[in-house]
Design a protein around this motif. Structure first.
Motif, PDB file in Angstrom:
ATOM      1  N   ASP A 142       0.832  -1.212   0.000  1.00  0.00           N
ATOM      2  CA  ASP A 142       0.000   0.000   0.000  1.00  0.00           C
ATOM      3  C   ASP A 142       0.861   1.255   0.000  1.00  0.00           C
ATOM      4  O   ASP A 142       0.590   2.211  -0.736  1.00  0.00           O
ATOM      5  N   ARG A 145       2.459   1.728  -3.441  1.00  0.00           N
ATOM      6  CA  ARG A 145       1.446   2.136  -4.416  1.00  0.00           C
ATOM      7  C   ARG A 145       1.026   3.586  -4.202  1.00  0.00           C
ATOM      8  O   ARG A 145       0.947   4.376  -5.147  1.00  0.00           O
ATOM      9  N   LEU A 146       0.774   3.952  -2.960  1.00  0.00           N
ATOM     10  CA  LEU A 146       0.308   5.307  -2.678  1.00  0.00           C
ATOM     11  C   LEU A 146       1.408   6.360  -2.884  1.00  0.00           C
ATOM     12  O   LEU A 146       1.132   7.460  -3.362  1.00  0.00           O
ATOM     13  N   ALA A 148       3.827   6.068  -5.055  1.00  0.00           N
ATOM     14  CA  ALA A 148       3.948   6.182  -6.510  1.00  0.00           C
ATOM     15  C   ALA A 148       2.837   7.070  -7.068  1.00  0.00           C
ATOM     16  O   ALA A 148       3.080   7.920  -7.932  1.00  0.00           O
ATOM     17  N   ARG A 149       1.636   6.893  -6.564  1.00  0.00           N
ATOM     18  CA  ARG A 149       0.508   7.719  -7.006  1.00  0.00           C
ATOM     19  C   ARG A 149       0.739   9.185  -6.659  1.00  0.00           C
ATOM     20  O   ARG A 149       0.496  10.082  -7.484  1.00  0.00           O
ATOM     21  N   LEU A 150       1.199   9.453  -5.436  1.00  0.00           N
ATOM     22  CA  LEU A 150       1.453  10.826  -5.026  1.00  0.00           C
ATOM     23  C   LEU A 150       2.555  11.440  -5.884  1.00  0.00           C
ATOM     24  O   LEU A 150       2.417  12.575  -6.356  1.00  0.00           O
ATOM     25  N   ASN A 151       3.633  10.703  -6.109  1.00  0.00           N
ATOM     26  CA  ASN A 151       4.729  11.222  -6.943  1.00  0.00           C
ATOM     27  C   ASN A 151       4.253  11.512  -8.362  1.00  0.00           C
ATOM     28  O   ASN A 151       4.645  12.517  -8.957  1.00  0.00           O
ATOM     29  N   LEU A 152       3.417  10.656  -8.905  1.00  0.00           N
ATOM     30  CA  LEU A 152       2.877  10.878 -10.241  1.00  0.00           C
ATOM     31  C   LEU A 152       1.998  12.137 -10.261  1.00  0.00           C
ATOM     32  O   LEU A 152       2.135  12.982 -11.159  1.00  0.00           O
ATOM     33  N   ASP A 153       1.164  12.276  -9.262  1.00  0.00           N
ATOM     34  CA  ASP A 153       0.287  13.456  -9.197  1.00  0.00           C
ATOM     35  C   ASP A 153       1.082  14.747  -8.985  1.00  0.00           C
ATOM     36  O   ASP A 153       0.666  15.818  -9.435  1.00  0.00           O
TER      37      ASP A 153
END
Length: 155
Positions: A142, A145-146, A148-153
């Motif tokens: 988790d 994944r989270l 990675a999502r934050l870095n992408l955003d």
């Protein structure tokens, strides 16, 4: 997804912001300590530069361009240039010719720089693993994944 009432969302976002602020403050402090592990005269800015150079050459490339380091870190070229000069003076990096463009210069770690960075990285990984080994596998998944999502955003 679970629907949240607006006040719950506001409170959760504030909690996330506070936790990220704490994490970033700790990361800045840690970055200074890590820099000193590589070389006693290296600062946190030098740590970011040397890390980016190592990352750029890890795939076997002969070196990286200063402009690519500046772009990756979101810094002005003149700021990066001053930092690179300092790292070069410390004997941690060197400028070499670009085999694809005889006019261009590439940056790479010297043997001293690679040794210091490698030792620091191994110690950092050991310390980090000691912390995260206590986490359950689903929690680690988790977190990865989270983040990675934050870095992408954020990019």
């Amino acid at each position: 997804m679970v629907a949240h009432r607006p006040e719950q969302t506001t409170r959760l976002i504030a909690d996330v912001e506070q936790e990220l602020s704490i994490l970033l403050r700790r990361a800045r402090s840690a970055q200074m300590l890590l820099a000193r592990r590589v070389h006693p005269e290296m600062d946190a800015a030098g740590y970011a530069l040397i890390s980016q150079i190592e990352l750029g050459t890890a795939s076997g490339r002969p070196g990286v361009r200063a402009s690519d380091v500046a772009q990756a870190l979101g810094l002005d070229k003149s700021t990066v240039s001053r930092g690179l000069t300092h790292l070069e003076t410390l004997g941690l990096i060197e400028r070499v010719g670009d085999p694809d463009d005889g006019r261009a210069r590439l940056l790479r770690l010297t043997a001293t720089g690679a040794e210091g960075y490698g030792a620091m990285r191994a110690q950092r990984q050991t310390e980090f693993r000691a912390i995260l080994d206590r986490w359950d596998t689903p929690d680690l998944a988790d977190l990865a994944r989270l983040l990675a999502r934050l870095n992408l955003d954020l990019s």
